[in-house]
Scaffold this motif. Structure first.
Motif, PDB file in Angstrom:
ATOM      1  N   ASP A  24      21.098 -53.834  20.266  1.00  0.00           N
ATOM      2  CA  ASP A  24      21.450 -53.055  18.864  1.00  0.00           C
ATOM      3  C   ASP A  24      20.318 -53.561  18.302  1.00  0.00           C
ATOM      4  O   ASP A  24      20.171 -52.725  17.308  1.00  0.00           O
ATOM      5  CB  ASP A  24      22.607 -53.630  18.482  1.00  0.00           C
ATOM      6  N   LEU A  25      19.376 -54.767  18.104  1.00  0.00           N
ATOM      7  CA  LEU A  25      18.713 -54.900  17.097  1.00  0.00           C
ATOM      8  C   LEU A  25      17.134 -54.312  17.410  1.00  0.00           C
ATOM      9  O   LEU A  25      16.293 -54.101  16.320  1.00  0.00           O
ATOM     10  CB  LEU A  25      18.370 -56.375  16.734  1.00  0.00           C
ATOM     11  N   GLY A  26      16.744 -54.139  18.775  1.00  0.00           N
ATOM     12  CA  GLY A  26      15.413 -53.952  19.183  1.00  0.00           C
ATOM     13  C   GLY A  26      15.444 -53.461  20.564  1.00  0.00           C
ATOM     14  O   GLY A  26      16.169 -53.405  21.328  1.00  0.00           O
ATOM     15  N   ILE A  27      13.911 -53.198  20.879  1.00  0.00           N
ATOM     16  CA  ILE A  27      13.445 -52.965  22.296  1.00  0.00           C
ATOM     17  C   ILE A  27      12.182 -53.721  22.724  1.00  0.00           C
ATOM     18  O   ILE A  27      11.328 -54.156  21.557  1.00  0.00           O
ATOM     19  CB  ILE A  27      13.394 -51.553  22.321  1.00  0.00           C
ATOM     20  N   SER A  28      12.086 -54.042  23.718  1.00  0.00           N
ATOM     21  CA  SER A  28      10.700 -54.620  24.293  1.00  0.00           C
ATOM     22  C   SER A  28      10.154 -53.835  25.466  1.00  0.00           C
ATOM     23  O   SER A  28      11.221 -53.134  26.330  1.00  0.00           O
ATOM     24  CB  SER A  28      10.962 -56.049  24.703  1.00  0.00           C
ATOM     25  N   PHE A  29       8.859 -53.737  25.376  1.00  0.00           N
ATOM     26  CA  PHE A  29       8.550 -52.545  26.516  1.00  0.00           C
ATOM     27  C   PHE A  29       6.767 -53.076  26.631  1.00  0.00           C
ATOM     28  O   PHE A  29       6.363 -53.771  25.739  1.00  0.00           O
ATOM     29  CB  PHE A  29       8.436 -51.223  26.162  1.00  0.00           C
ATOM     30  N   PHE A  30       6.540 -52.564  27.837  1.00  0.00           N
ATOM     31  CA  PHE A  30       5.192 -52.433  27.998  1.00  0.00           C
ATOM     32  C   PHE A  30       4.527 -51.204  27.673  1.00  0.00           C
ATOM     33  O   PHE A  30       5.147 -50.014  27.897  1.00  0.00           O
ATOM     34  CB  PHE A  30       4.653 -52.464  29.631  1.00  0.00           C
ATOM     35  N   TRP A  31       3.087 -51.080  27.085  1.00  0.00           N
ATOM     36  CA  TRP A  31       2.649 -49.657  26.908  1.00  0.00           C
ATOM     37  C   TRP A  31       2.000 -49.321  28.309  1.00  0.00           C
ATOM     38  O   TRP A  31       1.823 -50.031  29.378  1.00  0.00           O
ATOM     39  CB  TRP A  31       1.484 -49.956  25.946  1.00  0.00           C
ATOM     40  N   CYS A  32       2.024 -47.877  28.204  1.00  0.00           N
ATOM     41  CA  CYS A  32       1.257 -47.549  29.517  1.00  0.00           C
ATOM     42  C   CYS A  32       0.054 -46.641  29.087  1.00  0.00           C
ATOM     43  O   CYS A  32       0.139 -45.946  28.122  1.00  0.00           O
ATOM     44  CB  CYS A  32       2.250 -46.171  30.290  1.00  0.00           C
ATOM     45  N   GLU A  33      -0.937 -46.579  29.865  1.00  0.00           N
ATOM     46  CA  GLU A  33      -2.155 -45.772  29.515  1.00  0.00           C
ATOM     47  C   GLU A  33      -2.477 -45.127  30.817  1.00  0.00           C
ATOM     48  O   GLU A  33      -2.791 -45.782  31.671  1.00  0.00           O
ATOM     49  CB  GLU A  33      -3.166 -46.708  29.123  1.00  0.00           C
ATOM     50  N   LYS A  34      -2.605 -43.615  30.564  1.00  0.00           N
ATOM     51  CA  LYS A  34      -3.029 -42.898  32.038  1.00  0.00           C
ATOM     52  C   LYS A  34      -2.273 -43.307  32.967  1.00  0.00           C
ATOM     53  O   LYS A  34      -2.796 -43.414  34.233  1.00  0.00           O
ATOM     54  CB  LYS A  34      -4.450 -43.093  32.248  1.00  0.00           C
ATOM     55  N   SER A  35      -0.878 -43.346  32.852  1.00  0.00           N
ATOM     56  CA  SER A  35       0.245 -43.523  34.130  1.00  0.00           C
ATOM     57  C   SER A  35       0.171 -45.081  34.361  1.00  0.00           C
ATOM     58  O   SER A  35       0.671 -45.152  35.538  1.00  0.00           O
ATOM     59  CB  SER A  35       0.123 -42.550  35.118  1.00  0.00           C
ATOM     60  N   GLU A  36      -0.726 -45.925  33.736  1.00  0.00           N
ATOM     61  CA  GLU A  36      -0.764 -47.363  34.544  1.00  0.00           C
ATOM     62  C   GLU A  36      -0.165 -48.064  33.255  1.00  0.00           C
ATOM     63  O   GLU A  36      -0.475 -48.240  32.094  1.00  0.00           O
ATOM     64  CB  GLU A  36      -2.230 -47.792  34.685  1.00  0.00           C
ATOM     65  N   VAL A  37       0.909 -49.130  33.706  1.00  0.00           N
ATOM     66  CA  VAL A  37       1.614 -49.946  32.908  1.00  0.00           C
ATOM     67  C   VAL A  37       0.498 -51.164  32.715  1.00  0.00           C
ATOM     68  O   VAL A  37      -0.023 -51.824  33.487  1.00  0.00           O
ATOM     69  CB  VAL A  37       2.665 -50.716  33.519  1.00  0.00           C
ATOM     70  N   ILE A  38       0.289 -51.454  31.185  1.00  0.00           N
ATOM     71  CA  ILE A  38      -0.335 -52.479  30.759  1.00  0.00           C
ATOM     72  C   ILE A  38       0.475 -53.714  30.681  1.00  0.00           C
ATOM     73  O   ILE A  38       1.327 -53.765  29.541  1.00  0.00           O
ATOM     74  CB  ILE A  38      -1.198 -52.090  29.340  1.00  0.00           C
ATOM     75  N   SER A  39       0.390 -54.666  31.399  1.00  0.00           N
ATOM     76  CA  SER A  39       1.517 -55.617  31.651  1.00  0.00           C
ATOM     77  C   SER A  39       0.867 -56.847  31.048  1.00  0.00           C
ATOM     78  O   SER A  39       1.632 -57.947  31.104  1.00  0.00           O
ATOM     79  CB  SER A  39       1.876 -55.929  32.918  1.00  0.00           C
ATOM     80  N   SER A  40      -0.316 -57.024  30.555  1.00  0.00           N
ATOM     81  CA  SER A  40      -0.814 -58.404  30.166  1.00  0.00           C
ATOM     82  C   SER A  40      -0.175 -58.518  28.528  1.00  0.00           C
ATOM     83  O   SER A  40      -0.187 -59.786  28.070  1.00  0.00           O
ATOM     84  CB  SER A  40      -2.278 -58.011  29.698  1.00  0.00           C
ATOM     85  N   LYS A  41       0.528 -57.594  27.870  1.00  0.00           N
ATOM     86  CA  LYS A  41       1.214 -57.958  26.552  1.00  0.00           C
ATOM     87  C   LYS A  41       2.271 -57.159  26.219  1.00  0.00           C
ATOM     88  O   LYS A  41       2.504 -56.210  27.070  1.00  0.00           O
ATOM     89  CB  LYS A  41       0.112 -57.708  25.449  1.00  0.00           C
ATOM     90  N   ILE A  42       3.131 -57.754  25.790  1.00  0.00           N
ATOM     91  CA  ILE A  42       4.583 -57.232  25.637  1.00  0.00           C
ATOM     92  C   ILE A  42       4.925 -56.625  24.059  1.00  0.00           C
ATOM     93  O   ILE A  42       4.504 -57.430  23.003  1.00  0.00           O
ATOM     94  CB  ILE A  42       5.649 -57.934  25.914  1.00  0.00           C
TER      95      ILE A  42
END
Length: 119
Positions: free
Chosen positions: A11-29
């Motif tokens: 209810d307070l927030g969300i966490s996610f990975f950013w995607c660039e050109k259909s590829e997940v950037i998993s080095s940072k959250i």
């Protein structure tokens, strides 16, 4: 336009990975709660857990007899960014704790699934 790969939300927030050109950037959250966003690597996220735990211990002893404690009492929550502290209520602190712990759980689950797929 950037896309996201959601990890966890409450209810307070969300966490996610950013995607660039259909590829997940998993080095940072990316963590977003209320009007605040942090872009943490895994080490910073683990440090944030420790800081949240410290703040929870401090908040547990404050204003024990006050019925309004969860609504009005603010606690200083340190962040892995030394120049930034957050003033949060006990309710917000618990929500941030859930958000970060849920995010770490999902990260570990992804790691286990990916490691299992390689074996």
């Amino acid at each position: 336009m950037s896309q996201i790969a959601p990890l966890y939300h409450n209810d307070l927030g969300i966490s996610f990975f950013w995607c660039e050109k259909s590829e997940v950037i998993s080095s940072k959250i990316q963590l977003v709660f209320k009007e605040t966003g942090f872009y943490f690597n895994r080490e910073e996220l683990d440090e944030f857990v420790s800081l949240i735990d410290d703040a929870c211990k401090r908040s547990a002893s404050a204003c024990q007899c006050c019925k309004m404690r969860a609504q009005c009492e603010k606690f200083l929550l340190k962040t892995p960014i030394s120049q930034i502290d957050l003033a949060v209520t006990n309710y917000e602190l618990k929500g941030i704790r859930d958000l970060v712990n849920g995010t770490i759980f999902k990260l570990e689950l992804h790691r286990l699934v990916n490691d299992e797929g390689r074996n």
